[in-house]
Structure formats: structure tokens, C-alpha cells
Design an enzyme around this catalytic site. Structure first.
Site, PDB file in Angstrom:
ATOM      1  CG  ASP A  25      -2.086   0.946   1.092  1.00  0.00           C
ATOM      2  OD1 ASP A  25      -2.437   1.304  -0.049  1.00  0.00           O
ATOM      3  OD2 ASP A  25      -2.649   1.353   2.129  1.00  0.00           O
ATOM      4  N   GLY A  28      -0.195   5.465  -4.367  1.00  0.00           N
ATOM      5  CA  GLY A  28      -0.852   6.709  -4.736  1.00  0.00           C
ATOM      6  C   GLY A  28      -0.288   7.890  -3.957  1.00  0.00           C
ATOM      7  NE  ARG A  29      -1.575   6.560   1.287  1.00  0.00           N
ATOM      8  CZ  ARG A  29      -1.430   5.673   2.252  1.00  0.00           C
ATOM      9  NH1 ARG A  29      -1.121   6.061   3.475  1.00  0.00           N
ATOM     10  NH2 ARG A  29      -1.579   4.388   1.986  1.00  0.00           N
ATOM     11  CD1 TRP A  30       7.133   6.707  -2.832  1.00  0.00           C
ATOM     12  CD2 TRP A  30       6.585   7.086  -4.973  1.00  0.00           C
ATOM     13  NE1 TRP A  30       8.292   6.778  -3.559  1.00  0.00           N
ATOM     14  CE2 TRP A  30       7.991   7.012  -4.871  1.00  0.00           C
ATOM     15  CE3 TRP A  30       6.018   7.325  -6.228  1.00  0.00           C
ATOM     16  CZ2 TRP A  30       8.833   7.152  -5.981  1.00  0.00           C
ATOM     17  CZ3 TRP A  30       6.848   7.476  -7.333  1.00  0.00           C
ATOM     18  CH2 TRP A  30       8.239   7.389  -7.192  1.00  0.00           C
ATOM     19  CG  HIS A  42      -0.505   2.168  -9.285  1.00  0.00           C
ATOM     20  ND1 HIS A  42      -0.665   1.822  -7.958  1.00  0.00           N
ATOM     21  CD2 HIS A  42      -1.630   2.870  -9.623  1.00  0.00           C
ATOM     22  CE1 HIS A  42      -1.832   2.298  -7.522  1.00  0.00           C
ATOM     23  NE2 HIS A  42      -2.423   2.941  -8.509  1.00  0.00           N
ATOM     24  CG  LEU A 134       9.216 -16.961  -4.023  1.00  0.00           C
ATOM     25  CD1 LEU A 134       9.263 -17.012  -2.500  1.00  0.00           C
ATOM     26  CD2 LEU A 134       9.483 -15.534  -4.506  1.00  0.00           C
ATOM     27  NE  ARG A 191      -2.799  -1.350   4.506  1.00  0.00           N
ATOM     28  CZ  ARG A 191      -4.038  -1.441   4.087  1.00  0.00           C
ATOM     29  NH1 ARG A 191      -4.829  -2.365   4.573  1.00  0.00           N
ATOM     30  NH2 ARG A 191      -4.517  -0.585   3.197  1.00  0.00           N
ATOM     31  NE  ARG A 197      -7.843   0.772   5.445  1.00  0.00           N
ATOM     32  CZ  ARG A 197      -7.777   2.095   5.656  1.00  0.00           C
ATOM     33  NH1 ARG A 197      -8.062   2.590   6.847  1.00  0.00           N
ATOM     34  NH2 ARG A 197      -7.431   2.915   4.677  1.00  0.00           N
ATOM     35  CG  LEU A 198      -6.230  -7.508   8.680  1.00  0.00           C
ATOM     36  CD1 LEU A 198      -6.813  -8.780   9.306  1.00  0.00           C
ATOM     37  CD2 LEU A 198      -4.724  -7.690   8.477  1.00  0.00           C
ATOM     38  CD  GLU A 210       3.324 -13.107  15.728  1.00  0.00           C
ATOM     39  OE1 GLU A 210       3.235 -11.950  16.173  1.00  0.00           O
ATOM     40  OE2 GLU A 210       2.916 -14.115  16.338  1.00  0.00           O
TER      41      GLU A 210
END
Ligand code: IPE
Ligand code: IPE
Ligand code: MG
Length: 251
Positions: A25, A28-30, A42, A134, A191, A197-198, A210
Site C-alpha cells: 500500500d 498513490g500517496r508516494w 504504481h 519461490l 502492510r 487494517r487488513l 504476526e
């Protein structure tokens, strides 16, 4: 190649989480902070995906789940959704997956994806199926409530067909019907971007994960930040409802 760092040298290599899930997350703010269009955020976020994939490989993480696009994200402005779809398509380079021996899995309601995205992405899942390094799980058009509703539908159908007895349904049966069937639950959920929040992500699978929240916006999240999150995880005592004394007796 990711550069080694001081925090990495402090990690206990015998206690690297096998599955790390990330809510990526803050793109957008970046961008906004820099007076740029959200789509530029993005684009930089995709670079971070590549860095953290290499980071996970270097550290010995076995499963990396990345929340790339949520069910709720379909409600964003059409231009942003289109930019994200184009980026998702263009960022999934087969050569990168092959070079790093990465197996790709997709979880989510792929039926909602435009055909020009769904087709190539699902083909890449097939092409990388034999890779043994992976496992990268991209959550695309995903939400936990969508997934759990699907599980209920499947089990209800089986009950109607007489294939299962409702009284005998176990937690394992639910696990087996999830989009993540066969994948161990994440030990660590990260996050970025400052929100705690999830956002409808892996609610069942993260029942005992965790949680690690950091303020760093996803485009700035580095290998070192990833090491920091794992270091923080390694300082915690996972009690699963037991007492500290009980846990210490068994270790
Ligand atoms: C996360 O960044 C990427 C997606 C949800 C697709 P955002 O786009 O949510 O960035 P912020 O939270 O608005 O900064
Ligand atoms: C969660 O981020 C979804 C992804 C990272 C793909 P959002 O930015 O969409 O979540 P909210 O709206 O802040 O809860
Ligand atoms: Mg956001």
C-alpha cells in the site's frame, strides 16, 4: 542482486518465515507527494515487487503472497483501473520468473479480469508450474469475503450432491476449498503505507499470523525494510493460546 545489510546479518536463518504475505500500500500517496500521477506510483511499485521477490529468494522465504488488486479496487476511477490492468500485464515477464525459478499462482476472481489480462496471466501460471524455487502468489481481484463465499458455495454444492455430511465438516475441509489450498498459512503479514487494517485480505489464513505495519510507502520499501520486518517477527513469541512457559518447554 539484493545487497546484504547489517540487519540481514542479525537474522536467525533457521527461523525465516516460510510464507510472507504483503499488503502493498501507498503507491498513490508516494506519487502525490511528488506531484505525479497515481499511475507513476504504481509503476514504481512494480520495481519494488521485483526487488522484494529477489529479497524473498535470497532470504529463503518459500511462499510470497502479494495483494496487487482487491475486489474493492474495482470501484476506483476507470482510468486508474485500466492503468493497473496494463501494468499487471506488462510487469509479469516470463523471463524473470524463469531466471529466478519462480512459480506463479493467482488467487482471486479472475473471471472479472479483462480477457487480454486473464489469458496471458493464466498462461504464465501454466508455464511456471514446474519451477521449484519461490512460489509467488499474486492476489488479483481478490478479497477474503469473496473467497470465503466461494468456499461456502462449493461445500454447499457437495452437501446437496451427498458428497459431504455437514455435521462432519472440519476446519481442514475449509482449508482445502480455499484459493490457497495446499499453501501453509502466512507466519508474517506485512502492510506498508501506514494504515493498520487488513482490507479484506486473507482473513482465514492470517488467523494466527504476526502482523507488521510500517509507514514506508510501497515504492520505497527496500530489501533492508523487508529484513527489518523479518527481524521484528523473529523477536516475537508465537504462543497460539498457550502460556509462555509452555512454549519455552517445547523449544
Ligand atoms: C496500493 O497503493 C496499490 C493498490 C491498491 C492497487 P494505493 O493505490 O492504495 O496507494 P494509496 O494508499 O492511495 O497511497
Ligand atoms: C489494499 O489497499 C489493497 C491492495 C494493496 C491491493 P487499499 O489501498 O485498496 O486499501 P484501503 O482502501 O486503504 O483499505
Ligand atoms: Mg491504498
Amino acid at each position: 542482486m539484493v545487497q546484504s545489510n547489517e540487519i540481514q546479518s542479525k537474522l536467525d536463518n533457521s527461523r525465516i518465515p516460510s510464507h510472507v504475505a504483503i499488503i502493498m500500500d501507498g503507491n498513490g500517496r508516494w506519487a502525490k507527494q511528488r506531484g505525479l500521477d497515481r499511475s507513476v506510483g504504481h509503476q514504481h511499485g512494480v520495481d519494488t515487487v521485483h526487488t522484494i521477490t529477489e529479497s524473498a529468494i535470497a532470504l529463503g522465504v518459500k511462499y510470497l503472497t502479494l495483494y496487487a488488486f482487491s475486489t474493492e479496487n474495482w470501484n476506483r476511477p476507470a482510468a486508474e483501473v485500466a492503468a493497473l490492468m496494463a501494468l499487471i500485464l506488462n510487469s509479469m515477464e516470463e523471463s524473470l520468473f524463469m531466471k529466478n525459478n519462480v512459480r506463479l499462482l493467482i488467487i482471486g476472481d479472475v473471471e472479472r479480469l479483462p480477457e487480454e489480462v486473464r489469458g496471458p496471466v493464466l498462461k504464465l501460471v501454466e508455464r511456471t508450474a514446474g519451477n521449484t524455487g519461490l512460489t509467488e502468489i499474486i492476489a488479483l481481484s481478490y478479497s477474503s469475503k469473496w473467497e470465503l463465499t466461494e468456499v461456502v458455495r462449493k461445500i454447499a454444492r457437495e452437501a446437496i450432491e451427498g458428497k459431504c455430511n455437514p455435521e462432519a465438516i472440519t476446519e481442514q475441509d475449509l482449508d482445502n476449498h480455499l484459493a490457497t489450498a495446499g499453501i501453509p498459512d502466512p507466519e508474517l503479514l506485512i502492510r506498508t503505507g501506514g494504515e493498520q487494517r487488513l482490507s479484506n485480505f486473507l482473513l482465514w489464513q492470517c488467523a494466527y499470523s504476526e502482523l507488521y505495519f510500517c509507514d514506508t510507502y510501497w515504492p520505497d520499501f527496500s530489501h533492508e525494510d523487508f529484513c527489518k520486518a523479518i527481524f521484528d517477527y523473529q523477536q516475537r513469541e508465537r504462543r497460539f493460546g498457550k502460556t509462555s512457559e509452555q512454549i519455552q518447554q517445547t523449544t
